[in-house]
Scaffold this motif. Sequence first.
Motif, PDB file in Angstrom:
ATOM      1  N   GLY A  29       0.826  -1.196   0.000  1.00 53.95           N
ATOM      2  CA  GLY A  29       0.000   0.000   0.000  1.00 53.95           C
ATOM      3  C   GLY A  29       0.860   1.245   0.000  1.00 53.95           C
ATOM      4  N   PRO A  30       0.242   2.405  -0.002  1.00 52.31           N
ATOM      5  CA  PRO A  30       1.014   3.649   0.095  1.00 52.31           C
ATOM      6  C   PRO A  30       1.630   3.766   1.478  1.00 52.31           C
ATOM      7  CG  PRO A  30      -1.345   4.095   0.182  1.00 52.31           C
ATOM      8  CD  PRO A  30      -1.199   2.646  -0.156  1.00 52.31           C
ATOM      9  N   PRO A  31       2.692   4.550   1.611  1.00 52.30           N
ATOM     10  CA  PRO A  31       3.412   4.604   2.887  1.00 52.30           C
ATOM     11  C   PRO A  31       2.530   4.941   4.088  1.00 52.30           C
ATOM     12  CG  PRO A  31       4.714   5.646   1.168  1.00 52.30           C
ATOM     13  CD  PRO A  31       3.389   5.324   0.552  1.00 52.30           C
ATOM     14  N   HIS A  32       1.490   5.722   3.888  1.00 54.84           N
ATOM     15  CA  HIS A  32       0.662   6.139   5.024  1.00 54.84           C
ATOM     16  C   HIS A  32      -0.467   5.159   5.329  1.00 54.84           C
ATOM     17  CE1 HIS A  32      -1.343   7.599   1.387  1.00 54.84           C
ATOM     18  NE2 HIS A  32      -2.480   7.508   2.068  1.00 54.84           N
ATOM     19  N   ALA A  33      -0.634   4.102   4.526  1.00 58.27           N
ATOM     20  CA  ALA A  33      -1.779   3.200   4.722  1.00 58.27           C
ATOM     21  C   ALA A  33      -1.435   1.787   4.274  1.00 58.27           C
ATOM     22  CB  ALA A  33      -2.991   3.726   3.972  1.00 58.27           C
ATOM     23  N   ARG A  34      -0.374   1.225   4.833  1.00 63.07           N
ATOM     24  CA  ARG A  34       0.046  -0.119   4.433  1.00 63.07           C
ATOM     25  C   ARG A  34      -0.662  -1.193   5.252  1.00 63.07           C
ATOM     26  NH1 ARG A  34       5.823   1.943   4.273  1.00 63.07           N
ATOM     27  NH2 ARG A  34       6.284   2.231   2.057  1.00 63.07           N
ATOM     28  N   LYS A  35      -0.900  -2.323   4.611  1.00 64.33           N
ATOM     29  CA  LYS A  35      -1.274  -3.541   5.298  1.00 64.33           C
ATOM     30  C   LYS A  35      -0.021  -4.392   5.444  1.00 64.33           C
ATOM     31  CE  LYS A  35      -5.740  -2.882   5.660  1.00 64.33           C
ATOM     32  NZ  LYS A  35      -6.413  -2.777   6.978  1.00 64.33           N
ATOM     33  N   ILE A  64       5.691  -2.732  14.732  1.00 61.24           N
ATOM     34  CA  ILE A  64       4.465  -3.363  14.256  1.00 61.24           C
ATOM     35  C   ILE A  64       3.373  -3.313  15.322  1.00 61.24           C
ATOM     36  CG2 ILE A  64       5.040  -5.735  14.915  1.00 61.24           C
ATOM     37  CD1 ILE A  64       3.297  -4.518  11.661  1.00 61.24           C
ATOM     38  N   GLU A  65       3.730  -3.150  16.589  1.00 61.94           N
ATOM     39  CA  GLU A  65       2.704  -2.926  17.614  1.00 61.94           C
ATOM     40  C   GLU A  65       1.891  -1.673  17.275  1.00 61.94           C
ATOM     41  OE1 GLU A  65       3.235  -3.545  22.014  1.00 61.94           O
ATOM     42  OE2 GLU A  65       5.334  -3.666  21.367  1.00 61.94           O
ATOM     43  N   GLU A  66       2.578  -0.625  16.857  1.00 67.62           N
ATOM     44  CA  GLU A  66       1.885   0.616  16.509  1.00 67.62           C
ATOM     45  C   GLU A  66       1.024   0.462  15.263  1.00 67.62           C
ATOM     46  OE1 GLU A  66       4.858   3.596  16.135  1.00 67.62           O
ATOM     47  OE2 GLU A  66       5.469   3.498  18.244  1.00 67.62           O
ATOM     48  N   GLU A  67       1.354  -0.554  14.431  1.00 71.33           N
ATOM     49  CA  GLU A  67       0.619  -0.779  13.188  1.00 71.33           C
ATOM     50  C   GLU A  67      -0.277  -2.015  13.273  1.00 71.33           C
ATOM     51  OE1 GLU A  67       1.053   1.164  10.406  1.00 71.33           O
ATOM     52  OE2 GLU A  67       2.554   2.453  11.377  1.00 71.33           O
ATOM     53  N   ARG A  68      -0.513  -2.541  14.474  1.00 66.96           N
ATOM     54  CA  ARG A  68      -1.153  -3.848  14.578  1.00 66.96           C
ATOM     55  C   ARG A  68      -2.585  -3.874  14.023  1.00 66.96           C
ATOM     56  NH1 ARG A  68      -0.724  -1.994  19.818  1.00 66.96           N
ATOM     57  NH2 ARG A  68      -2.647  -1.752  21.014  1.00 66.96           N
ATOM     58  N   GLN A  69      -3.250  -2.719  13.967  1.00 59.74           N
ATOM     59  CA  GLN A  69      -4.592  -2.713  13.374  1.00 59.74           C
ATOM     60  C   GLN A  69      -4.537  -3.016  11.884  1.00 59.74           C
ATOM     61  OE1 GLN A  69      -3.004  -0.062  14.487  1.00 59.74           O
ATOM     62  NE2 GLN A  69      -2.956   1.478  12.849  1.00 59.74           N
ATOM     63  N   ASP A  70      -3.354  -2.881  11.282  1.00 60.91           N
ATOM     64  CA  ASP A  70      -3.171  -3.180   9.857  1.00 60.91           C
ATOM     65  C   ASP A  70      -2.359  -4.447   9.630  1.00 60.91           C
ATOM     66  OD1 ASP A  70      -4.596  -0.933   8.791  1.00 60.91           O
ATOM     67  OD2 ASP A  70      -2.909   0.341   9.386  1.00 60.91           O
ATOM     68  N   LEU A  71      -2.111  -5.224  10.681  1.00 63.49           N
ATOM     69  CA  LEU A  71      -1.386  -6.491  10.573  1.00 63.49           C
ATOM     70  C   LEU A  71      -2.402  -7.604  10.317  1.00 63.49           C
ATOM     71  CD1 LEU A  71       1.290  -8.088  10.838  1.00 63.49           C
ATOM     72  CD2 LEU A  71       0.847  -8.224  13.306  1.00 63.49           C
TER      73      LEU A  71
END
Length: 559
Positions: A29-35, A64-71
């Motif tokens: 995805g784009p840098p601001h909205a990656r899965k 990845i903790e900060e991004e876990r909603q997208d993991l």
Amino acid sequence: MSARGSELVFLPLGGVGEIGMNLALYGVGPPHARKWLMVDCGVTFAEARWFPGVDLILPDISFIEEERQDLVGIVITHAHEDHYGALLDLWPKLQVPVYATQFTAGLLKAKATENGKLVTPDVTVVKQGETLDLDPFKVEFVPMSHSIPEPNALAIRTADHGLVVHTGDWKIDLDPGVGAPIGIDRLRELGEEGVVALMCDSTNSQRPGRSPSELDVAAGLKAFVETAPHRVAVTAFSSNVARIRAVCEVAAATDRHVVVMGRAMRRVIEVATECGFMDGLPRFLSEDDVGHLPRDKVLVLLTGSQGEERAALARIAGDSHPRVALSEGDRVIFSSRTIPGNEKAVGEVMNGLALQGIEVVTDAQGLVHTSGHPRRDELVELYSWLKPKVLIPVHGEPMHLAAHERLAKANGIDHVVRISNGKMVRLDPGPAAVVDEVEPDILLMDGKLLRTPDQSNVRERRALAFAGVVTAVVTLDDRYELDDDPMVVLMGVPVRDDEGETFREQLVDEIAGAIESIPRHRRRDRDTVIQAARRAIRSHMSQRWGKKPLCHVFVVNAP
């Protein structure tokens, strides 16, 4: 054509620039909205000189903790500790779906039960050859060969960025002993489909030729077992089910009973039996049976190949096992390699056995072990099957990654991106390149606590190990004069200097002199007194010993 702004990126948080602690992230995805997709979640073993008292090192997953909603999930390639050993401790921070094969899921469950874990992942079991739909990723489990059942490469597809292959740990073995052999035809088909990038195991990239097969090792083991006049003990990695099965088949062929020792070995055998990998083998005996069997009818299969001090083999070598002993003329086969850092511990075990007159056999005497990783000819063959546009060497120390890069370029892969943990590589679109960086860090399993190095004070522990500690108690009366001689306690410090004088008596005088040199009105400030005493201790010990111990100074008022 890729979607506007969309990228496929690869970000290792462990396992690149080191062997162990494997954890990789793929982002789309784009840098601001990656899965994100996580591949593996492993540990490495701590070296005592750098991390005294620490058992395991885990990757720091704060990014990845900060991004876990997208993991979207965690996929485990196989059940070696350096690929799945951190999962039980780190998963509670993420709480996303986990996917693994039956054997890996079974070992994880058994490990959680044994360690009393209350919060554990509910693992979805995946068959080799199956494809998961983890939008926006499709992840195919491709059978590989390795020193554990059900190892997999991952063929990872995305709609806009094509196919990448993550090899996991592998080798080319057409006779792996248990489970499916490496899926050569499927790997060739992936190459025809077109592989954008290959993330590939580098462990043996410096070694020429090919790794021997497990079938060859079985023949080597049989030669040493059938010529042994008395008891035989074989120590191997407990996760190597093919080796365990080979040892059992050798025992049956040489009219010996297999006695299993070691909790980890028994746990693996239980899970392997549930998966059908132990079918057709004779019944295993327990350590209580050893003393009731003729010496030439015993084959002991046990843990301790890495010199672990609490393992069965170390206790036998120290003649301290409560139920099992080996005797002069018995034979111990190390069907394993020594992991770097364990050489001293393994040597102590071997020497302990030798002192008892027990013969020690290693791979220096014959083919009793083989690596689970590809040598140079195998790597080149994989290149020819997959034809990747880009290679990223992983799973190796810097010297392994550099050798892998040279090998790949010499065999037609022009674009090699050599990175380290924390470097984010854009795989597509455009030429593969580092586009961002995450500061890599580690976590320590310190007893029952999971902490950062600073939180565990490992730097202070190293200082304690190097120069000990001096504790001083200073008592001041109501006029801020010394009420009595300072009390001094030394730990980890020599008792006397070269002239035979005790350091404790010297320090009593040094501390008293330092405090008496402070103007009386300034002695009301405890910090001033403490710092004067610390400086006196460290300066004196540096002059007379050559080292500066840690210092603890306490100032109290006279009753």
